[in-house]
Scaffold this motif. Structure first.
Motif, PDB file in Angstrom:
ATOM      1  N   UNK A 192       0.816  -1.219   0.000  1.00  0.00           N
ATOM      2  CA  UNK A 192       0.000   0.000   0.000  1.00  0.00           C
ATOM      3  C   UNK A 192       0.848   1.268   0.000  1.00  0.00           C
ATOM      4  N   UNK A 193       0.432   2.216  -0.818  1.00  0.00           N
ATOM      5  CA  UNK A 193       1.056   3.539  -0.909  1.00  0.00           C
ATOM      6  C   UNK A 193       2.471   3.503  -1.478  1.00  0.00           C
ATOM      7  N   UNK A 194       2.837   2.401  -2.076  1.00  0.00           N
ATOM      8  CA  UNK A 194       4.132   2.315  -2.745  1.00  0.00           C
ATOM      9  C   UNK A 194       3.921   1.941  -4.208  1.00  0.00           C
ATOM     10  N   UNK A 195       4.889   2.303  -5.052  1.00  0.00           N
ATOM     11  CA  UNK A 195       4.805   1.937  -6.458  1.00  0.00           C
ATOM     12  C   UNK A 195       5.043   0.432  -6.624  1.00  0.00           C
ATOM     13  N   UNK A 196       4.446  -0.072  -7.670  1.00  0.00           N
ATOM     14  CA  UNK A 196       4.677  -1.477  -7.992  1.00  0.00           C
ATOM     15  C   UNK A 196       6.142  -1.656  -8.410  1.00  0.00           C
ATOM     16  N   UNK A 197       6.787  -2.688  -7.880  1.00  0.00           N
ATOM     17  CA  UNK A 197       8.195  -2.886  -8.185  1.00  0.00           C
ATOM     18  C   UNK A 197       8.425  -4.233  -8.852  1.00  0.00           C
ATOM     19  N   UNK A 198       9.399  -4.246  -9.737  1.00  0.00           N
ATOM     20  CA  UNK A 198       9.758  -5.478 -10.433  1.00  0.00           C
ATOM     21  C   UNK A 198      10.479  -6.415  -9.470  1.00  0.00           C
ATOM     22  N   UNK A 199      10.048  -7.656  -9.412  1.00  0.00           N
ATOM     23  CA  UNK A 199      10.678  -8.667  -8.576  1.00  0.00           C
ATOM     24  C   UNK A 199      11.582  -9.564  -9.417  1.00  0.00           C
ATOM     25  N   UNK A 200      11.052 -10.058 -10.534  1.00  0.00           N
ATOM     26  CA  UNK A 200      11.818 -10.963 -11.392  1.00  0.00           C
ATOM     27  C   UNK A 200      11.260 -10.904 -12.803  1.00  0.00           C
ATOM     28  N   UNK A 201      12.159 -11.039 -13.762  1.00  0.00           N
ATOM     29  CA  UNK A 201      11.745 -11.004 -15.171  1.00  0.00           C
ATOM     30  C   UNK A 201      12.531 -12.033 -15.949  1.00  0.00           C
ATOM     31  N   UNK A 202      11.836 -12.723 -16.826  1.00  0.00           N
ATOM     32  CA  UNK A 202      12.471 -13.633 -17.773  1.00  0.00           C
ATOM     33  C   UNK A 202      12.040 -13.208 -19.162  1.00  0.00           C
ATOM     34  N   UNK A 203      12.988 -12.763 -19.974  1.00  0.00           N
ATOM     35  CA  UNK A 203      12.624 -12.170 -21.259  1.00  0.00           C
ATOM     36  C   UNK A 203      12.125 -13.203 -22.257  1.00  0.00           C
ATOM     37  N   UNK A 208      17.197 -15.844  -3.447  1.00  0.00           N
ATOM     38  CA  UNK A 208      16.074 -16.425  -2.708  1.00  0.00           C
ATOM     39  C   UNK A 208      14.890 -16.774  -3.616  1.00  0.00           C
ATOM     40  N   UNK A 209      14.695 -15.986  -4.662  1.00  0.00           N
ATOM     41  CA  UNK A 209      13.566 -16.184  -5.570  1.00  0.00           C
ATOM     42  C   UNK A 209      14.071 -16.706  -6.908  1.00  0.00           C
ATOM     43  N   UNK A 210      13.247 -17.540  -7.542  1.00  0.00           N
ATOM     44  CA  UNK A 210      13.571 -18.060  -8.865  1.00  0.00           C
ATOM     45  C   UNK A 210      12.332 -18.013  -9.746  1.00  0.00           C
ATOM     46  N   UNK A 211      12.480 -17.391 -10.913  1.00  0.00           N
ATOM     47  CA  UNK A 211      11.394 -17.353 -11.889  1.00  0.00           C
ATOM     48  C   UNK A 211      11.647 -18.420 -12.936  1.00  0.00           C
ATOM     49  N   UNK A 212      10.578 -19.084 -13.343  1.00  0.00           N
ATOM     50  CA  UNK A 212      10.691 -20.074 -14.409  1.00  0.00           C
ATOM     51  C   UNK A 212       9.420 -20.028 -15.253  1.00  0.00           C
ATOM     52  N   UNK A 213       9.519 -20.524 -16.460  1.00  0.00           N
ATOM     53  CA  UNK A 213       8.378 -20.461 -17.369  1.00  0.00           C
ATOM     54  C   UNK A 213       8.280 -21.722 -18.198  1.00  0.00           C
ATOM     55  N   UNK A 237       9.316 -19.172  -7.452  1.00  0.00           N
ATOM     56  CA  UNK A 237       9.648 -19.901  -6.236  1.00  0.00           C
ATOM     57  C   UNK A 237      10.301 -18.927  -5.271  1.00  0.00           C
ATOM     58  N   UNK A 238       9.720 -18.807  -4.102  1.00  0.00           N
ATOM     59  CA  UNK A 238      10.196 -17.851  -3.118  1.00  0.00           C
ATOM     60  C   UNK A 238      10.637 -18.603  -1.871  1.00  0.00           C
ATOM     61  N   UNK A 239      11.907 -18.489  -1.550  1.00  0.00           N
ATOM     62  CA  UNK A 239      12.475 -19.172  -0.382  1.00  0.00           C
ATOM     63  C   UNK A 239      12.996 -18.153   0.618  1.00  0.00           C
ATOM     64  N   UNK A 240      13.157 -18.598   1.848  1.00  0.00           N
ATOM     65  CA  UNK A 240      13.713 -17.761   2.901  1.00  0.00           C
ATOM     66  C   UNK A 240      12.970 -16.433   2.978  1.00  0.00           C
ATOM     67  N   UNK A 241      11.668 -16.513   3.029  1.00  0.00           N
ATOM     68  CA  UNK A 241      10.845 -15.308   3.015  1.00  0.00           C
ATOM     69  C   UNK A 241      11.002 -14.513   4.306  1.00  0.00           C
TER      70      UNK A 241
END
Length: 124
Positions: free
Chosen positions: A45-56, A71-76, A86-90
């Motif tokens: 809330x009250x913050x801009x949306x931020x990029x966490x992970x991207x796979x082109x 800690x995080x891994x994106x896959x497609x 996949x989010x680890x060590x949250x």
């Protein structure tokens, strides 16, 4: 019309793991994931949306926010039309609404897709 649908959010304790999934709904002929960079964003809330992970693209470059590297891994899976995070060590700082994003390789904004978001809450 094709839509992105996220799932997998929830409540987890600090140090725990979650896996978010993003799938498509709508006419399968209307979306070819191979034509899109797939990303996960998050927003509090009250913050801009931020990029966490991207796979082109499949087997292509992957970028992560500094705060989630290691800690995080994106896959497609372009055949199934799914993207996972996949989010680890949250930590409590990871608490946010997470959104799936698809951006066409032409950067045509009219073809950009967003999911409705899924809440992730990490308790201390």
């Amino acid at each position: 019309q094709v839509q992105l649908v996220e799932s997998g959010g929830g409540l987890v304790q600090s140090g725990g793991s979650l896996q978010l999934s993003c799938t498509t709904s709508g006419p399968p002929s209307g979306f070819h994931m191979s034509n899109y960079a797939m990303s996960w964003y998050r927003q509090i809330p009250e913050k801009e949306r931020e990029l966490v992970a991207r796979n082109t693209r499949l087997y292509g470059p992957t970028d992560y926010a500094d705060s989630v590297k290691g800690r995080f891994t994106i896959s497609r899976d372009d055949v199934r039309g799914t993207v996972t995070l996949q989010m680890n060590d949250l930590t409590p700082e990871d608490t946010a609404v997470y959104y799936c994003n698809a951006r066409h390789w032409t950067n045509d904004e009219r073809k950009t897709l967003w999911g409705q978001g899924t809440q992730v809450t990490v308790s201390s």
